[in-house]
Design a protein around this motif. Structure first.
Motif, PDB file in Angstrom:
ATOM      1  N   THR A  38       0.817  -1.222   0.000  1.00  0.00           N
ATOM      2  CA  THR A  38       0.000   0.000   0.000  1.00  0.00           C
ATOM      3  C   THR A  38       0.846   1.265   0.000  1.00  0.00           C
ATOM      4  N   ALA A  39       2.110   1.161   0.392  1.00  0.00           N
ATOM      5  CA  ALA A  39       2.959   2.355   0.494  1.00  0.00           C
ATOM      6  C   ALA A  39       3.885   2.559  -0.692  1.00  0.00           C
ATOM      7  N   ARG A  40       3.885   1.650  -1.644  1.00  0.00           N
ATOM      8  CA  ARG A  40       4.888   1.715  -2.716  1.00  0.00           C
ATOM      9  C   ARG A  40       4.793   2.986  -3.556  1.00  0.00           C
ATOM     10  N   TYR A  41       3.625   3.602  -3.643  1.00  0.00           N
ATOM     11  CA  TYR A  41       3.478   4.817  -4.450  1.00  0.00           C
ATOM     12  C   TYR A  41       3.541   6.096  -3.617  1.00  0.00           C
ATOM     13  N   VAL A  42       3.694   5.956  -2.299  1.00  0.00           N
ATOM     14  CA  VAL A  42       3.744   7.129  -1.428  1.00  0.00           C
ATOM     15  C   VAL A  42       5.022   7.144  -0.595  1.00  0.00           C
ATOM     16  N   GLY A  43       6.109   6.716  -1.201  1.00  0.00           N
ATOM     17  CA  GLY A  43       7.408   6.812  -0.547  1.00  0.00           C
ATOM     18  C   GLY A  43       7.911   5.546   0.114  1.00  0.00           C
ATOM     19  N   GLY A  44       7.145   4.455   0.043  1.00  0.00           N
ATOM     20  CA  GLY A  44       7.593   3.187   0.601  1.00  0.00           C
ATOM     21  C   GLY A  44       7.138   2.964   2.032  1.00  0.00           C
ATOM     22  N   ALA A  45       7.230   1.709   2.461  1.00  0.00           N
ATOM     23  CA  ALA A  45       6.783   1.317   3.798  1.00  0.00           C
ATOM     24  C   ALA A  45       7.639   1.964   4.882  1.00  0.00           C
ATOM     25  N   ARG A  46       7.003   2.252   6.009  1.00  0.00           N
ATOM     26  CA  ARG A  46       7.652   2.888   7.156  1.00  0.00           C
ATOM     27  C   ARG A  46       7.288   2.145   8.436  1.00  0.00           C
ATOM     28  N   SER A  47       8.047   2.388   9.466  1.00  0.00           N
ATOM     29  CA  SER A  47       7.720   1.840  10.784  1.00  0.00           C
ATOM     30  C   SER A  47       6.540   2.621  11.366  1.00  0.00           C
ATOM     31  N   GLU A  48       5.912   2.047  12.393  1.00  0.00           N
ATOM     32  CA  GLU A  48       4.815   2.763  13.062  1.00  0.00           C
ATOM     33  C   GLU A  48       5.283   4.111  13.598  1.00  0.00           C
ATOM     34  N   ALA A 131      -3.691  23.223 -10.122  1.00  0.00           N
ATOM     35  CA  ALA A 131      -3.340  22.162  -9.175  1.00  0.00           C
ATOM     36  C   ALA A 131      -2.727  21.009  -9.965  1.00  0.00           C
ATOM     37  N   ILE A 132      -1.802  20.331  -9.325  1.00  0.00           N
ATOM     38  CA  ILE A 132      -1.177  19.157  -9.938  1.00  0.00           C
ATOM     39  C   ILE A 132      -1.382  17.956  -9.020  1.00  0.00           C
ATOM     40  N   SER A 133      -1.092  16.787  -9.549  1.00  0.00           N
ATOM     41  CA  SER A 133      -0.902  15.586  -8.739  1.00  0.00           C
ATOM     42  C   SER A 133       0.406  14.969  -9.208  1.00  0.00           C
ATOM     43  N   VAL A 134       1.247  14.592  -8.251  1.00  0.00           N
ATOM     44  CA  VAL A 134       2.507  13.926  -8.538  1.00  0.00           C
ATOM     45  C   VAL A 134       2.238  12.430  -8.422  1.00  0.00           C
ATOM     46  N   PRO A 160      13.339  13.850  -3.979  1.00  0.00           N
ATOM     47  CA  PRO A 160      14.174  13.124  -3.013  1.00  0.00           C
ATOM     48  C   PRO A 160      13.382  11.996  -2.340  1.00  0.00           C
ATOM     49  N   GLU A 161      14.024  10.851  -2.211  1.00  0.00           N
ATOM     50  CA  GLU A 161      13.470   9.700  -1.502  1.00  0.00           C
ATOM     51  C   GLU A 161      12.160   9.194  -2.111  1.00  0.00           C
ATOM     52  N   ARG A 162      11.974   9.407  -3.392  1.00  0.00           N
ATOM     53  CA  ARG A 162      10.765   8.951  -4.088  1.00  0.00           C
ATOM     54  C   ARG A 162      11.161   8.319  -5.415  1.00  0.00           C
ATOM     55  N   PRO A 163      10.355   7.377  -5.899  1.00  0.00           N
ATOM     56  CA  PRO A 163      10.616   6.844  -7.236  1.00  0.00           C
ATOM     57  C   PRO A 163      10.293   7.892  -8.298  1.00  0.00           C
ATOM     58  N   PRO A 164      10.790   7.727  -9.523  1.00  0.00           N
ATOM     59  CA  PRO A 164      10.469   8.668 -10.594  1.00  0.00           C
ATOM     60  C   PRO A 164       8.952   8.826 -10.730  1.00  0.00           C
TER      61      PRO A 164
END
Length: 189
Positions: A38-48, A131-134, A160-164
């Motif tokens: 679920t996090a792959r498009y919003v910067g990747g998985a994170r800890s709680e 307005a844009i959406s990335v 930074p810290e995001r996929p293309p």
């Protein structure tokens, strides 16, 4: 300890409420941000712990910018199913409409409904002229949603810290209102 109450508007659609954040919304954000799927498009998985910081960032964004993404609540059961709304963090090319939903809420037209409400809000209440959406290139669902909303791909970006990612420009306020009034932006759920 005191807390400064924010004057965050409450937006309503047919099936959703877009509102300010509450502590119990942390569970929704954990569902989105703690799992790679679920996090792959919003910067990747994170800890709680990092998700808790993300929630604080979302709330703090209101203090710094005067807006932030709204918690999206489903009216039928009061469940928080994601977020949608204005977002403009450091390094972004311009303000955007960001969104993400928990897996069980995807594919039901909720994102379409929430983003439309967010666009109306930024155009009518905040006076945005654009307005844009990335959108991460591999995110076919968000690319499809952007197209349905009338947005068009205007370029690519490496953050930074995001996929293309791609930059999708939404309709102007005038065009958005015109399509809404004509019924062109009705969701086909």
């Amino acid at each position: 300890m005191s807390f400064t109450e924010l004057s965050v508007p409450r937006l309503e659609t047919e099936r959703l409420v877009l509102r300010s954040w509450q502590e119990q919304d942390f569970e929704c954000l954990k569902t989105i941000f703690c799992h790679e799927e679920t996090a792959r498009y919003v910067g990747g998985a994170r800890s709680e712990h990092m998700v808790w910081r993300q929630m604080a960032t979302i709330i703090g964004h209101w203090h710094m910018r005067g807006f932030t993404v709204f918690a999206v609540e489903r009216k039928e059961d009061g469940k928080t199913i994601g977020y949608a709304g204005p977002w403009y963090p450091l390094g972004w090319p311009e303000p955007e409409i960001g969104y993400a939903l928990i897996p069980e809420a995807q594919g039901k037209g909720y994102a379409f409904e929430a983003v439309q409400a967010a666009l109306r809000y930024v155009y009518d209440a905040l006076g945005w002229e654009t307005a844009i959406s990335v959108i991460v290139r591999e995110n076919e669902g968000s690319r499809s949603l952007a197209k349905r909303l009338g947005a068009h791909h205007v370029g690519d970006i490496n953050l930074p810290e995001r996929p293309p990612a791609e930059i999708w420009r939404h309709l102007s306020p005038t065009e958005h209102r015109k399509r809404l009034s004509s019924g062109e932006l009705l969701d086909e759920v």
